[in-house]
Scaffold this motif. Structure first.
Motif, mmCIF file in Angstrom:
data_model
loop_
_atom_site.group_PDB
_atom_site.id
_atom_site.type_symbol
_atom_site.label_atom_id
_atom_site.label_comp_id
_atom_site.label_asym_id
_atom_site.label_seq_id
_atom_site.Cartn_x
_atom_site.Cartn_y
_atom_site.Cartn_z
ATOM 1 N N GLY A 2 0.814 -1.203 0.000
ATOM 2 C CA GLY A 2 0.000 0.000 0.000
ATOM 3 C C GLY A 2 0.849 1.255 0.000
ATOM 4 O O GLY A 2 2.029 1.240 0.372
ATOM 5 N N ALA A 34 -8.568 9.472 -3.948
ATOM 6 C CA ALA A 34 -9.825 8.771 -3.689
ATOM 7 C C ALA A 34 -10.956 9.764 -3.389
ATOM 8 O O ALA A 34 -12.102 9.571 -3.830
ATOM 9 N N THR A 94 -16.669 8.540 3.840
ATOM 10 C CA THR A 94 -16.529 7.524 4.878
ATOM 11 C C THR A 94 -16.175 6.176 4.264
ATOM 12 O O THR A 94 -15.358 5.423 4.805
ATOM 13 N N SER A 95 -16.750 5.868 3.112
ATOM 14 C CA SER A 95 -16.423 4.619 2.429
ATOM 15 C C SER A 95 -14.949 4.581 2.030
ATOM 16 O O SER A 95 -14.279 3.553 2.203
ATOM 17 N N VAL A 96 -14.439 5.710 1.521
ATOM 18 C CA VAL A 96 -13.025 5.791 1.151
ATOM 19 C C VAL A 96 -12.130 5.589 2.371
ATOM 20 O O VAL A 96 -11.158 4.816 2.348
ATOM 21 N N LEU A 101 -12.879 4.199 5.287
ATOM 22 C CA LEU A 101 -13.001 2.847 5.835
ATOM 23 C C LEU A 101 -12.098 1.877 5.084
ATOM 24 O O LEU A 101 -11.479 0.988 5.685
ATOM 25 N N SER A 102 -12.008 2.049 3.779
ATOM 26 C CA SER A 102 -11.124 1.186 2.993
ATOM 27 C C SER A 102 -9.672 1.368 3.427
ATOM 28 O O SER A 102 -8.921 0.393 3.563
ATOM 29 N N ALA A 103 -9.271 2.634 3.656
ATOM 30 C CA ALA A 103 -7.905 2.893 4.115
ATOM 31 C C ALA A 103 -7.675 2.315 5.505
ATOM 32 O O ALA A 103 -6.608 1.751 5.798
ATOM 33 N N ARG A 155 -9.198 -0.324 6.864
ATOM 34 C CA ARG A 155 -9.134 -1.775 6.779
ATOM 35 C C ARG A 155 -7.828 -2.258 6.155
ATOM 36 O O ARG A 155 -7.385 -3.382 6.419
ATOM 37 N N ALA A 156 -7.206 -1.397 5.321
ATOM 38 C CA ALA A 156 -5.923 -1.761 4.709
ATOM 39 C C ALA A 156 -4.756 -1.540 5.660
ATOM 40 O O ALA A 156 -3.607 -1.841 5.306
ATOM 41 N N PRO A 187 -12.871 2.575 13.620
ATOM 42 C CA PRO A 187 -12.847 3.655 12.629
ATOM 43 C C PRO A 187 -12.947 5.050 13.240
ATOM 44 O O PRO A 187 -12.293 5.991 12.770
#
Length: 497
Positions: free
Chosen positions: A327, A400, A426-428, A430-432, A434-435, A443
């Motif tokens: 990443g 993003a 928030t979706s963006v 959350l992805s970061a 989780r990575a 979160p």
């Protein structure tokens, strides 16, 4: 693109698709000198073979081809290449074709596809065959350039010749005379052997590099930038001014990092420290946070010899490789450099400390592991902009966020729009999270998105929407704050607070 795989066999392949992917953070832009290829026009390449096909093999004169090779050998997958050149001329030769029915003219200029001395000595064998029971008149063309694969275009109908040659890597056919007379009898066969001459090279001045800097800033995909030949082509204050111009073009974008090389003429530690000092003297942490310097240069295999090449291309390849493996938020420090065998200079520890304290990232040779990147800092002394990993996390988030928010630019400012924007961001984030890019066990410990009456009061311009984002990187530091402004009469703007 035509090339010869076996004697007498010509292969033609369509160019690979070039759809950009602005969300990626492993794509590099290289601005520099190359043997051939379009000048000032960005070309997207996805392998070392693509580089050689468009720009020719390295000839030992320029550094950029070797930097590109180091990029791909270290795991890079995609690069944009902008060839920089001075006012060079293009090789050419006349072709007195004569009154051949079907050609657009009785004479042509055979012109190299790009300026430079590379095309001097390109040879053409042109063979004409009159009409036969098998079909109309045809022309066969063979193009030969020393050191590169020949191109063969057999049995081309005369009306299609100029169009067919547009896929050649080496030449174009330009009408240069009146059209032929009406059909008349002529020879059964004709042949011409031509040689291109008159091509010249010229070193680029500051303006040529400045134009390339402008072009790269307009490309949405690159997240990494290198200028491997800059230190050879520009000197002293002109070189420093161009680097600062590059950083001024990058800083407002918040989405890319420039990796710089110490100019090769500066061979001592004192000279390298003074050069970096001229850059850091600006004191602008935002500007300096866009650049990192890696030193010393590397020694890489080049046939039977070793060649000294700037480190930037190999380092960009390492960063791109780690981007894919772990990443964008991972530091390049302690990563192994591939396809290099030695350092161009060895410094004793006190001199390494001086270089480190001045802001340079070192490349070191360690026992048992070989060549390693030994630093992950920008030129900034501000903790908020000092670390490459943090800067590249911001670059990823900005890209993003743009993708999530850009479709909403022209929507009416309303509670529904704010909710839509908060959900998308928030979706963006959350992805970061989780990575593993963000800190915290939950979160809410990793990020906050604020888009309500506190930053959009009733008295605010109704055509403008403000959203504030705070993120905590996985490596401890202060929160990174981003301010997002959507306006109905202007583009999306991202501001780093």
């Amino acid at each position: 693109m035509a090339g010869e795989a076996l004697p007498g066999v010509s292969l033609t392949s369509a160019a690979r698709g070039s759809d950009t992917e602005p969300l990626r953070t492993d794509v590099a832009a290289f601005l520099g000198r190359l043997r051939r290829g379009p000048v000032g026009t960005p070309v997207r390449v996805e392998s070392w073979n693509d580089v050689v096909g468009t720009f020719g093999p390295p000839d030992g004169v320029f550094a950029t081809p070797y930097a590109l090779r180091g990029f791909f050998e270290n795991g890079g997958r995609t690069a944009w290449v902008i060839r920089v050149s001075g006012p060079a001329t293009t090789a050419r030769t006349p072709w007195p074709a004569g009154p051949l029915h079907g050609l657009a003219a009785t004479s042509f200029q055979v012109v190299a596809t790009s300026p430079g001395t590379w095309a001097n000595g390109v040879r053409l064998a042109i063979r004409y065959q009159a009409s036969t029971v098998a079909g109309p008149p045809t022309v066969g063309v063979r193009v030969m350039l020393p050191g590169e694969p020949p191109e063969t275009f057999p049995g081309v109908p005369l009306p299609e010749l100029a169009d067919r040659l547009t896929v050649s890597r080496y030449i174009r056919l330009v009408p240069d005379g009146p059209p032929p007379p009406p059909r008349q009898d002529g020879p059964i066969t004709l042949s011409w052997d031509l040689t291109l001459t008159g091509g010249t090279d010229a070193a680029p001045a500051r303006d040529a590099y400045a134009d390339a800097v402008t072009v790269q800033a307009e490309l949405p995909e690159p997240a990494l930038v290198a200028l491997p030949d800059l230190g050879t082509d520009l000197t002293d204050a002109t070189h420093t001014d161009l680097v600062l111009e590059l950083l001024r073009s990058v800083e407002p974008l918040h989405d890319r990092l420039a990796v710089l090389d110490v100019p090769p003429r500066l061979t001592s530690v004192d000279e390298a420290v003074d050069w970096v000092g001229a850059l850091t003297a600006t004191g602008d942490s935002g500007l300096l946070g866009c650049a990192a310097v890696y030193h010393p240069p590397l020694r890489t295999p080049d046939g039977q010899d070793l060649r000294t090449v700037p480190a930037s291309g190999h380092v960009l390849g390492v960063i791109a490789r780690l981007d894919g493996e772990r990443g964008a938020h991972h530091t390049p420090a302690n990563a192994v450099i591939l396809e290099a065998v030695d350092l161009a200079a060895e410094y004793p520890e006190p001199q390494q400390v001086r270089l480190f304290d001045a802001g340079l990232d070192l490349i070191r040779c360690t026992r048992g592991r070989g060549l390693m990147v030994w630093g992950g800092r920008t030129l900034s002394a501000d903790p908020g902009t000092r670390y490459i990993a943090h800067r590249r996390l911001v670059h990823l988030l900005v890209r993003a966020i743009r993708r999530a928010a850009s479709p909403l630019v022209f929507d009416v400012n309303s509670p529904e729009l704010r909710l839509t924007l908060v959900r998308a961001l928030t979706s963006v984030l959350l992805s970061a999270f989780r990575a593993g890019a963000l800190a915290g066990d939950r979160p809410e410990q990793a990020f906050r998105v604020i888009c309500d009456d506190t930053n959009n009061p009733p008295e605010q311009d109704p055509g403008q929407l403000v959203c504030e984002i705070e993120v905590a990187p996985a490596v401890p530091m202060e929160f990174i704050r981003l301010r997002l402004v959507l306006g109905q009469d202007r583009d999306l703007e991202v501001i780093e607070a």
